[in-house]
Design a protein around this motif. Structure first.
Motif, PDB file in Angstrom:
ATOM      1  N   TRP A 112     -85.656 -16.486  26.082  1.00  0.00           N
ATOM      2  CA  TRP A 112     -85.264 -17.674  25.399  1.00  0.00           C
ATOM      3  C   TRP A 112     -85.629 -18.808  26.029  1.00  0.00           C
ATOM      4  CZ3 TRP A 112     -81.271 -14.596  27.505  1.00  0.00           C
ATOM      5  CH2 TRP A 112     -80.645 -15.178  28.427  1.00  0.00           C
ATOM      6  N   PHE A 113     -86.130 -18.896  27.557  1.00  0.00           N
ATOM      7  CA  PHE A 113     -86.952 -19.899  28.165  1.00  0.00           C
ATOM      8  C   PHE A 113     -88.081 -20.025  27.482  1.00  0.00           C
ATOM      9  CE2 PHE A 113     -84.648 -20.042  32.533  1.00  0.00           C
ATOM     10  CZ  PHE A 113     -83.400 -20.074  32.235  1.00  0.00           C
ATOM     11  N   VAL A 114     -88.955 -19.110  27.342  1.00  0.00           N
ATOM     12  CA  VAL A 114     -90.113 -19.128  26.796  1.00  0.00           C
ATOM     13  C   VAL A 114     -90.224 -19.459  25.383  1.00  0.00           C
ATOM     14  CG1 VAL A 114     -92.332 -17.741  26.746  1.00  0.00           C
ATOM     15  CG2 VAL A 114     -90.845 -17.342  28.516  1.00  0.00           C
ATOM     16  N   GLU A 115     -89.063 -18.814  24.582  1.00  0.00           N
ATOM     17  CA  GLU A 115     -89.098 -19.305  23.331  1.00  0.00           C
ATOM     18  C   GLU A 115     -88.946 -20.806  22.787  1.00  0.00           C
ATOM     19  OE1 GLU A 115     -87.526 -14.502  22.224  1.00  0.00           O
ATOM     20  OE2 GLU A 115     -86.081 -16.251  22.047  1.00  0.00           O
ATOM     21  N   ALA A 116     -88.135 -21.502  23.834  1.00  0.00           N
ATOM     22  CA  ALA A 116     -87.999 -22.600  23.798  1.00  0.00           C
ATOM     23  C   ALA A 116     -89.047 -23.484  24.013  1.00  0.00           C
ATOM     24  CB  ALA A 116     -86.730 -23.266  24.762  1.00  0.00           C
ATOM     25  N   LEU A 117     -90.049 -22.987  25.091  1.00  0.00           N
ATOM     26  CA  LEU A 117     -91.322 -23.737  24.984  1.00  0.00           C
ATOM     27  C   LEU A 117     -92.262 -23.673  23.704  1.00  0.00           C
ATOM     28  CD1 LEU A 117     -92.525 -22.930  28.554  1.00  0.00           C
ATOM     29  CD2 LEU A 117     -91.306 -24.674  27.854  1.00  0.00           C
ATOM     30  N   THR A 129     -92.641 -27.394  29.787  1.00  0.00           N
ATOM     31  CA  THR A 129     -92.050 -26.591  30.858  1.00  0.00           C
ATOM     32  C   THR A 129     -90.553 -26.763  30.666  1.00  0.00           C
ATOM     33  OG1 THR A 129     -92.614 -26.190  33.106  1.00  0.00           O
ATOM     34  CG2 THR A 129     -92.256 -28.445  32.705  1.00  0.00           C
ATOM     35  N   PRO A 130     -89.883 -25.625  31.156  1.00  0.00           N
ATOM     36  CA  PRO A 130     -88.318 -25.340  31.160  1.00  0.00           C
ATOM     37  C   PRO A 130     -87.971 -26.234  32.165  1.00  0.00           C
ATOM     38  CG  PRO A 130     -89.427 -23.387  31.135  1.00  0.00           C
ATOM     39  CD  PRO A 130     -90.458 -24.378  31.423  1.00  0.00           C
ATOM     40  N   VAL A 131     -86.646 -26.671  32.048  1.00  0.00           N
ATOM     41  CA  VAL A 131     -85.879 -26.998  33.167  1.00  0.00           C
ATOM     42  C   VAL A 131     -84.460 -26.544  33.137  1.00  0.00           C
ATOM     43  CG1 VAL A 131     -87.130 -28.995  33.776  1.00  0.00           C
ATOM     44  CG2 VAL A 131     -85.288 -29.552  32.094  1.00  0.00           C
ATOM     45  N   LEU A 132     -83.747 -26.145  34.102  1.00  0.00           N
ATOM     46  CA  LEU A 132     -82.693 -25.570  34.016  1.00  0.00           C
ATOM     47  C   LEU A 132     -81.575 -26.320  35.006  1.00  0.00           C
ATOM     48  CD1 LEU A 132     -80.535 -23.219  33.245  1.00  0.00           C
ATOM     49  CD2 LEU A 132     -81.742 -21.836  35.257  1.00  0.00           C
ATOM     50  N   ARG A 133     -80.347 -26.855  34.311  1.00  0.00           N
ATOM     51  CA  ARG A 133     -79.468 -27.473  35.473  1.00  0.00           C
ATOM     52  C   ARG A 133     -79.025 -26.448  36.387  1.00  0.00           C
ATOM     53  NH1 ARG A 133     -76.187 -32.145  34.952  1.00  0.00           N
ATOM     54  NH2 ARG A 133     -76.779 -32.426  32.832  1.00  0.00           N
ATOM     55  N   CYS A 134     -78.845 -27.193  37.547  1.00  0.00           N
ATOM     56  CA  CYS A 134     -78.455 -26.251  38.821  1.00  0.00           C
ATOM     57  C   CYS A 134     -77.041 -25.992  38.925  1.00  0.00           C
ATOM     58  CB  CYS A 134     -78.790 -26.879  40.307  1.00  0.00           C
ATOM     59  SG  CYS A 134     -80.357 -26.852  40.899  1.00  0.00           S
ATOM     60  N   ILE A 184     -73.707 -30.778  38.378  1.00  0.00           N
ATOM     61  CA  ILE A 184     -74.811 -31.094  39.223  1.00  0.00           C
ATOM     62  C   ILE A 184     -75.948 -31.460  38.736  1.00  0.00           C
ATOM     63  CG2 ILE A 184     -76.195 -30.130  41.375  1.00  0.00           C
ATOM     64  CD1 ILE A 184     -74.377 -28.166  41.572  1.00  0.00           C
ATOM     65  N   PRO A 185     -76.439 -32.919  38.988  1.00  0.00           N
ATOM     66  CA  PRO A 185     -77.323 -33.312  38.297  1.00  0.00           C
ATOM     67  C   PRO A 185     -78.813 -33.483  38.781  1.00  0.00           C
ATOM     68  CG  PRO A 185     -76.328 -35.158  39.770  1.00  0.00           C
ATOM     69  CD  PRO A 185     -75.682 -34.072  39.768  1.00  0.00           C
ATOM     70  N   VAL A 186     -79.016 -32.071  39.293  1.00  0.00           N
ATOM     71  CA  VAL A 186     -80.300 -31.576  39.831  1.00  0.00           C
ATOM     72  C   VAL A 186     -80.640 -30.657  38.938  1.00  0.00           C
ATOM     73  CG1 VAL A 186     -81.335 -30.158  41.646  1.00  0.00           C
ATOM     74  CG2 VAL A 186     -79.720 -31.971  42.376  1.00  0.00           C
ATOM     75  N   TRP A 187     -81.908 -30.765  38.532  1.00  0.00           N
ATOM     76  CA  TRP A 187     -82.617 -29.884  37.540  1.00  0.00           C
ATOM     77  C   TRP A 187     -83.803 -28.886  38.278  1.00  0.00           C
ATOM     78  CZ3 TRP A 187     -81.207 -29.513  32.525  1.00  0.00           C
ATOM     79  CH2 TRP A 187     -80.185 -30.429  32.045  1.00  0.00           C
ATOM     80  N   HIS A 188     -83.496 -27.588  37.890  1.00  0.00           N
ATOM     81  CA  HIS A 188     -84.414 -26.689  38.685  1.00  0.00           C
ATOM     82  C   HIS A 188     -85.586 -26.498  37.859  1.00  0.00           C
ATOM     83  CE1 HIS A 188     -84.865 -22.176  40.201  1.00  0.00           C
ATOM     84  NE2 HIS A 188     -85.772 -22.827  40.141  1.00  0.00           N
ATOM     85  N   HIS A 189     -86.935 -26.844  37.896  1.00  0.00           N
ATOM     86  CA  HIS A 189     -88.210 -26.542  37.360  1.00  0.00           C
ATOM     87  C   HIS A 189     -88.293 -25.094  37.218  1.00  0.00           C
ATOM     88  CE1 HIS A 189     -92.478 -26.163  36.805  1.00  0.00           C
ATOM     89  NE2 HIS A 189     -91.975 -26.675  35.724  1.00  0.00           N
ATOM     90  N   VAL A 190     -88.346 -24.470  36.066  1.00  0.00           N
ATOM     91  CA  VAL A 190     -88.760 -23.191  35.955  1.00  0.00           C
ATOM     92  C   VAL A 190     -90.158 -23.169  35.802  1.00  0.00           C
ATOM     93  CG1 VAL A 190     -88.491 -21.071  34.780  1.00  0.00           C
ATOM     94  CG2 VAL A 190     -86.623 -22.625  34.739  1.00  0.00           C
ATOM     95  N   CYS A 231     -90.397 -31.782  29.598  1.00  0.00           N
ATOM     96  CA  CYS A 231     -89.500 -30.842  30.083  1.00  0.00           C
ATOM     97  C   CYS A 231     -88.401 -30.500  28.974  1.00  0.00           C
ATOM     98  CB  CYS A 231     -88.798 -31.693  31.151  1.00  0.00           C
ATOM     99  SG  CYS A 231     -89.760 -32.032  32.769  1.00  0.00           S
ATOM    100  N   VAL A 232     -88.443 -29.194  28.609  1.00  0.00           N
ATOM    101  CA  VAL A 232     -87.388 -28.531  27.917  1.00  0.00           C
ATOM    102  C   VAL A 232     -86.098 -28.040  28.484  1.00  0.00           C
ATOM    103  CG1 VAL A 232     -87.284 -26.961  26.137  1.00  0.00           C
ATOM    104  CG2 VAL A 232     -89.668 -28.040  26.534  1.00  0.00           C
ATOM    105  N   GLU A 233     -85.080 -28.433  28.298  1.00  0.00           N
ATOM    106  CA  GLU A 233     -83.940 -28.291  28.655  1.00  0.00           C
ATOM    107  C   GLU A 233     -83.443 -26.834  28.148  1.00  0.00           C
ATOM    108  OE1 GLU A 233     -80.691 -31.093  28.614  1.00  0.00           O
ATOM    109  OE2 GLU A 233     -82.134 -32.769  29.122  1.00  0.00           O
ATOM    110  N   VAL A 234     -83.064 -25.905  29.098  1.00  0.00           N
ATOM    111  CA  VAL A 234     -82.867 -24.507  28.617  1.00  0.00           C
ATOM    112  C   VAL A 234     -81.167 -24.261  29.229  1.00  0.00           C
ATOM    113  CG1 VAL A 234     -85.024 -23.623  28.385  1.00  0.00           C
ATOM    114  CG2 VAL A 234     -83.990 -23.422  30.440  1.00  0.00           C
TER     115      VAL A 234
END
Length: 262
Positions: A112-117, A129-134, A184-190, A231-234
């Motif tokens: 679903w990360f890729v499907e969101a892109l 590109t996806p970003v995921l809240r830590c 946590i307001p840090v976003w992991h870049h996938v 940046c697409v939130e997933v």
């Protein structure tokens, strides 16, 4: 929209030579290479016309063809995965409206990360590109990697519209541990990207950027030359995500594979 997933893979990694062929132990004891696990993850993505491995190494080519993947050989001069995707699109002779760069060290990437892109590209994005809240565990891994001087995951900072402001291997934004509570307001870049063919062609024509070179992050080239990156939130949906950046990440990924199989 015809979508093609390209999995760039090179043998001569500075931090981890031969990484695509590193073997991981699956639940039940079977062992499979990192590149095969990533290819199998790509097969779970809906709405994809074709999956291609792009490499410059005969060992990776032979291993991938051995488990049934299509391989496109690309030049050794490709400096990163985006350049390799562009070379594969040109050399492979396949048509695409959207090219997804699923890097060969990310077998934990949920479909679903890729499907969101892909959905973002249908909405008009040129690069996404996806970003995921830590979560607390991932954030702790980020902080510990930096404390130990290891290159770990990448963080993303983006504006109110979701357009990237910066990507870094440092943990951004900086947080005061004494005031850390709640989300946590840090976003992991996938490390997955989707591009239009025009965006890929434009990237290849741009000179390497100073920040790209310093951070070792290919996507900064787009930002340094004024191109928007969406940046697409997933959401993890309970799944642990981590790329294989260092040999020490293998136990993390094996543990996550075991957890995801439950």
């Amino acid at each position: 929209m015809r979508t093609v997933i390209v999995i760039p893979a090179r043998y001569a990694s500075t931090r981890y030579p031969g990484k695509p062929l590193a073997e991981l132990t699956l639940p039940g004891g079977a062992r499979r290479s990192l590149i095969r696990l990533t290819w199998e993850a790509a097969q779970q993505v809906r709405g994809v016309a074709e999956i291609v491995v792009a490499t410059d190494d005969a060992r990776i080519r032979d291993a991938c063809e051995g488990f049934g993947a299509r391989v496109v050989m690309t030049p050794e001069t490709c400096r990163n995965g985006t350049e390799r995707c562009a070379a594969a699109l040109q050399a492979g002779g396949f048509a695409a409206d959207c090219v997804v760069n699923l890097q060969g060290d990310a077998p934990l990437t949920p479909p679903w990360f890729v499907e969101a892109l892909i959905a973002a590209m249908k909405g008009g994005a040129q690069v996404a590109t996806p970003v995921l809240r830590c979560d607390p565990v991932t954030y702790a891994h980020f902080v510990e990697d930096r404390r130990q001087g290891r290159v770990g995951g990448t963080t993303a900072v983006f504006d109110a519209r979701g357009d990237a402001l910066y990507f870094s291997k440092e943990v951004l934004p900086w947080l005061d541990p004494a005031r850390l509570s709640g989300e946590i307001p840090v976003w992991h870049h996938v490390g997955v990207y989707a591009y239009t063919p025009d965006a890929l062609a434009a990237y290849g024509a741009l000179p390497e950027g100073r920040l790209e070179r310093l951070e070792g992050l290919e996507q900064l080239r787009f930002l340094e030359h004024g191109h928007r990156v969406a940046c697409v939130e997933v959401e993890g949906r309970g799944r642990v995500f981590w790329e294989l950046n260092n040999p020490g990440d293998i136990p993390r990924i094996e543990a996550a594979l075991k957890e995801n199989a439950r």
